[in-house]
Design a protein around this motif. Structure first.
Motif, mmCIF file in Angstrom:
data_model
loop_
_atom_site.group_PDB
_atom_site.id
_atom_site.type_symbol
_atom_site.label_atom_id
_atom_site.label_comp_id
_atom_site.label_asym_id
_atom_site.label_seq_id
_atom_site.Cartn_x
_atom_site.Cartn_y
_atom_site.Cartn_z
ATOM 1 N N GLY A 13 0.816 -1.213 0.000
ATOM 2 C CA GLY A 13 0.000 0.000 0.000
ATOM 3 C C GLY A 13 0.844 1.255 0.000
ATOM 4 O O GLY A 13 0.527 2.237 -0.678
ATOM 5 N N SER A 14 1.934 1.223 0.756
ATOM 6 C CA SER A 14 2.846 2.370 0.810
ATOM 7 C C SER A 14 3.482 2.627 -0.551
ATOM 8 O O SER A 14 3.671 3.781 -0.948
ATOM 9 C CB SER A 14 3.935 2.144 1.854
ATOM 10 O OG SER A 14 3.368 2.024 3.135
ATOM 11 N N VAL A 15 3.824 1.568 -1.267
ATOM 12 C CA VAL A 15 4.398 1.712 -2.610
ATOM 13 C C VAL A 15 3.383 2.371 -3.535
ATOM 14 O O VAL A 15 3.720 3.275 -4.320
ATOM 15 C CB VAL A 15 4.864 0.343 -3.171
ATOM 16 C CG1 VAL A 15 5.198 0.443 -4.650
ATOM 17 C CG2 VAL A 15 6.066 -0.163 -2.398
ATOM 18 N N VAL A 16 2.135 1.945 -3.464
ATOM 19 C CA VAL A 16 1.088 2.540 -4.311
ATOM 20 C C VAL A 16 0.936 4.028 -3.985
ATOM 21 O O VAL A 16 0.900 4.872 -4.888
ATOM 22 C CB VAL A 16 -0.258 1.795 -4.146
ATOM 23 C CG1 VAL A 16 -1.398 2.559 -4.805
ATOM 24 C CG2 VAL A 16 -0.155 0.388 -4.718
ATOM 25 N N ILE A 17 0.885 4.372 -2.709
ATOM 26 C CA ILE A 17 0.729 5.776 -2.309
ATOM 27 C C ILE A 17 1.932 6.603 -2.754
ATOM 28 O O ILE A 17 1.781 7.705 -3.302
ATOM 29 C CB ILE A 17 0.505 5.877 -0.787
ATOM 30 C CG1 ILE A 17 -0.878 5.309 -0.435
ATOM 31 C CG2 ILE A 17 0.636 7.319 -0.303
ATOM 32 C CD1 ILE A 17 -1.100 5.090 1.039
ATOM 33 N N ALA A 18 3.143 6.088 -2.533
ATOM 34 C CA ALA A 18 4.347 6.817 -2.936
ATOM 35 C C ALA A 18 4.391 6.998 -4.453
ATOM 36 O O ALA A 18 4.761 8.059 -4.957
ATOM 37 C CB ALA A 18 5.602 6.078 -2.456
ATOM 38 N N THR A 19 3.991 5.979 -5.187
ATOM 39 C CA THR A 19 3.990 6.058 -6.648
ATOM 40 C C THR A 19 2.983 7.099 -7.130
ATOM 41 O O THR A 19 3.297 7.918 -8.008
ATOM 42 C CB THR A 19 3.672 4.678 -7.265
ATOM 43 O OG1 THR A 19 4.659 3.740 -6.816
ATOM 44 C CG2 THR A 19 3.683 4.731 -8.782
ATOM 45 N N MET A 56 12.737 9.215 -8.394
ATOM 46 C CA MET A 56 11.350 8.747 -8.335
ATOM 47 C C MET A 56 11.292 7.255 -8.040
ATOM 48 O O MET A 56 10.517 6.808 -7.199
ATOM 49 C CB MET A 56 10.628 9.029 -9.655
ATOM 50 C CG MET A 56 10.232 10.466 -9.843
ATOM 51 S SD MET A 56 9.318 10.711 -11.371
ATOM 52 C CE MET A 56 7.860 9.714 -11.069
ATOM 53 N N GLY A 57 12.111 6.493 -8.750
ATOM 54 C CA GLY A 57 12.097 5.040 -8.554
ATOM 55 C C GLY A 57 12.457 4.656 -7.137
ATOM 56 O O GLY A 57 11.790 3.827 -6.512
ATOM 57 N N ARG A 58 13.475 5.269 -6.615
ATOM 58 C CA ARG A 58 13.908 4.964 -5.247
ATOM 59 C C ARG A 58 12.821 5.364 -4.247
ATOM 60 O O ARG A 58 12.552 4.643 -3.292
ATOM 61 C CB ARG A 58 15.212 5.712 -4.956
ATOM 62 C CG ARG A 58 15.864 5.288 -3.716
ATOM 63 C CD ARG A 58 16.514 3.946 -3.909
ATOM 64 N NE ARG A 58 17.199 3.634 -2.676
ATOM 65 C CZ ARG A 58 17.334 2.429 -2.199
ATOM 66 N NH1 ARG A 58 16.900 1.405 -2.879
ATOM 67 N NH2 ARG A 58 17.931 2.232 -1.073
ATOM 68 N N THR A 59 12.199 6.516 -4.490
ATOM 69 C CA THR A 59 11.149 6.988 -3.583
ATOM 70 C C THR A 59 9.929 6.078 -3.638
ATOM 71 O O THR A 59 9.357 5.731 -2.609
ATOM 72 C CB THR A 59 10.745 8.430 -3.948
ATOM 73 O OG1 THR A 59 11.905 9.250 -3.876
ATOM 74 C CG2 THR A 59 9.690 8.969 -3.005
ATOM 75 N N MET A 60 9.538 5.691 -4.847
ATOM 76 C CA MET A 60 8.352 4.856 -4.994
ATOM 77 C C MET A 60 8.543 3.482 -4.365
ATOM 78 O O MET A 60 7.600 2.890 -3.857
ATOM 79 C CB MET A 60 7.998 4.687 -6.477
ATOM 80 C CG MET A 60 7.427 5.932 -7.104
ATOM 81 S SD MET A 60 6.908 5.690 -8.798
ATOM 82 C CE MET A 60 8.449 5.704 -9.673
#
Length: 168
Positions: A13-19, A56-60
């Protein structure tokens, strides 16, 4: 099962939100900086885009990226792109996501205020005119900064169909 692949439901879920947040940030930044910020990338622009992609990739993918979190981010990006593509058929959403075309030249006259507002300089405009085979300013019916950041040039060689410039 998903726990065995290195990702919990909370992390997924965190990955989806960050993305989603990173995607929205890019849309806002491009909207603020103007269409030209993404068109015809120079070598320094390309370096910036590569660095932006890495950030972006690292953050997502959060602190500890895994294959599954990478796949979740990838699927989220493609889903957002597909959803926005479908929503663009609604004029209000389309206006929110993209700037309107900007008239840069009208009847051979350079519109300096519109150039400034669109963050296009006269050198860029002259380059586009040369690439379009223009040898004199009076050959130009209009030059338009399009929604995708490209500049189009219409020659003044006859009747202009008003439908071509209806969105200006």
């Amino acid at each position: 099962m998903i726990r065995l692949l290195g990702v919990s439901w909370v992390v997924a879920g965190s990955v989806v939100i960050a993305t989603l947040a990173m995607y929205a940030a890019v849309i806002v930044l491009v909207r603020v900086l103007g269409q030209r910020s993404m068109a015809n990338l120079s070598s320094s622009d390309l370096g910036c885009v590569v660095a932006l992609g890495a950030v972006m990739g690292r953050t997502m993918l959060l602190r500890t990226p895994t294959l599954v979190s990478g796949l979740i981010a990838l699927v989220t990006l493609f889903a957002v792109r597909a959803i926005l593509g479908a929503l663009r058929s609604h004029p209000a959403v389309d206006r929110l996501l993209s700037r309107r075309p900007v008239l840069l030249m009208d009847g051979g006259q350079v519109l300096a205020d519109n150039l400034r507002r669109a963050r296009v300089n006269e050198n860029e405009l002259r380059q586009v005119l040369r690439l379009a085979g223009i040898t004199r300013f009076d050959q130009v019916r209009c030059a338009v900064l399009e929604r995708n950041g490209a500049i189009s040039v219409l020659r003044d060689d006859g009747q202009l169909d008003p439908r071509l410039v209806a969105d200006l």
